[in-house]
Design an enzyme around this catalytic site. Structure first.
Site, PDB file in Angstrom:
ATOM      1  N   CYS A   1       0.814  -1.223   0.000  1.00  0.00           N
ATOM      2  CA  CYS A   1       0.000   0.000   0.000  1.00  0.00           C
ATOM      3  C   CYS A   1       0.845   1.269   0.000  1.00  0.00           C
ATOM      4  CB  CYS A   1      -0.947   0.004   1.196  1.00  0.00           C
ATOM      5  SG  CYS A   1      -0.105   0.049   2.792  1.00  0.00           S
TER       6      CYS A   1
ATOM      7  N   HIS B   1      19.059  -2.898   2.427  1.00  0.00           N
ATOM      8  CA  HIS B   1      17.675  -2.428   2.423  1.00  0.00           C
ATOM      9  C   HIS B   1      16.689  -3.585   2.562  1.00  0.00           C
ATOM     10  CE1 HIS B   1      14.047  -0.240   1.495  1.00  0.00           C
ATOM     11  NE2 HIS B   1      13.795  -1.114   0.541  1.00  0.00           N
TER      12      HIS B   1
END
Length: 397
Positions: free
Chosen positions: A46, A78
């Site tokens: 989202c 990451h």
């Protein structure tokens, strides 16, 4: 080269994420056309869109406006942080780990994930699980769904006597539902395009389910509407809301849109409705971040340690073909010479296995140091040693 291209809540608001996601898809297609891409995994949630690619070294001349582009160590760091919830809007949230698993499985099924990203994503999933086990980063953690409920409560006050309409019965809608259960609400309605899913979720909430074509009817007297569908376009426009909701109810209605792309047209706010989207959850995220700072530091220490192990594993992959070649050649020679020896020995009363096992042990022990040294050279990125080894052990057949 391992490349990560992304846009997320850290660098963009929901409008920018929506705009840049399609741009990122275009760049991805161009990269596939212009470069030798051997593996890739896509992650979309989202509030983020990411692609991980394995491709040959070389210039990448694209317009990266609004996108974060990192490679190799930074990209690896990451994905490990992402799996731990350190990169999430709600620090420590658990949903991202499931989303990473789903993206990885989808890539495997489609044949896009090879040995490199297989190693990377297995490590990321492992690290995400370890961090949640060894720290309290997700203790009492709120999800995007529960943050949406908290936001509605901060506007309306206690929701116990309010009617709440949940649009969408997918993963995000389920998170909203879990948060609503904790509020012990009396009136909850679930709408979903697949009616059976709405029924299942409503049953868990002790609420009611409606068909999607009765959305207007459900909005009529709703106090709170939380929308979290996977629709590719808006499902509620100003015209639809105005037609469904009595004028006197509009100013008391709270709508929270946690979908990406958004479900609710921003023009709905002009009707007097209190409309919020993912960007408005940042306040909840900031409070969450402060509460979890010490746990986040512990998580980052674990990430640092695991990143070193991951980089070693990836360097070992570079010499795996050579090691496999050595083992294959050795096994061919071992079997041939063992058979010769057994033929010369004649009848040895069923002791053939002793001879075969002896030959296996000898071969294995001969190669222990060789394999160790090859892996060490890979870890140290000693290209000369690796090049020499590939020449020395080259198969002449």
């Amino acid at each position: 080269m391992i490349l990560n291209i992304r846009i997320d809540h850290k660098t963009a608001d929901i409008r920018k994420i929506e705009e840049s996601t399609s741009k990122m898809d275009e760049i991805f297609i161009e990269i596939l056309k212009g470069h030798q891409v051997s593996e890739y995994v896509q992650i979309k949630t989202c509030n983020r869109a990411e692609i991980y690619l394995v491709l040959e070294e070389g210039p990448l001349n694209y317009h990266w406006d609004g996108l974060v582009v990192e490679k190799d160590e930074k990209a690896l760091e990451h994905i490990l942080k992402l799996s731990c919830g350190l990169e999430s809007m709600i620090i420590g949230e658990d949903q991202i780990l499931g989303q990473i698993k789903d993206s990885y499985k989808a890539s495997l099924k489609e044949g896009h994930c090879g040995p490199i990203l297989n190693t990377v994503f297995n490590k990321a999933i492992h690290v995400g699980q370890v961090v949640r086990k060894k720290t309290r980063i997700n203790q009492g953690s709120v999800s995007i769904g529960s943050a949406a409920v908290d936001l509605a409560e901060s506007v309306h006050g206690d929701l116990k006597c309010k009617k709440v309409l949940v649009i969408g019965a997918g993963k995000m809608g389920t998170l909203v539902a879990k948060a609503l259960v904790e509020k012990h609400l009396k009136a909850i309605v679930v709408a979903n395009r697949t009616y059976n899913r709405a029924v299942c979720l409503a049953r868990d909430l002790e609420g009611s389910a409606i068909h999607f074509d009765r959305l207007a009817e459900a909005m009529y007297d709703a106090d709170v509407v939380i929308s979290a569908t996977g629709a590719p376009h808006t499902i509620l426009t100003a015209e639809k809301v105005e037609a469904a909701v009595p004028h006197e109810n509009l100013e008391n209605m709270v709508m929270v849109d946690i979908a990406n792309p958004r479900d609710i047209d921003e023009d709905v706010a002009q009707l007097g409705v209190k409309l919020y989207n993912i960007d408005d959850l940042r306040g909840v995220a900031d409070r969450n971040r402060k509460m979890r700072e010490s746990e986040a530091k512990k998580a980052e220490e674990i990430v640092g340690e695991e990143l070193n192990l991951l980089e070693k594993s990836l360097r070992h992959l570079e010499v795996e073909p050579l090691i496999a070649q050595l083992r294959t050649q050795a096994e061919i020679i071992r079997q041939r010479e063992t058979n010769k020896a057994l033929h010369m020995l004649g009848d040895i009363n069923g002791k053939e296995k002793v001879v075969a096992d002896l030959s296996k042990v000898m071969v294995d022990r001969m190669f222990v140091d060789i394999i160790h040294n090859l892996k060490e050279a890979a870890e140290n990125e000693d290209k000369e040693v690796l090049k020499a080894a590939s020449i020395i052990f080259k198969n002449k057949n």
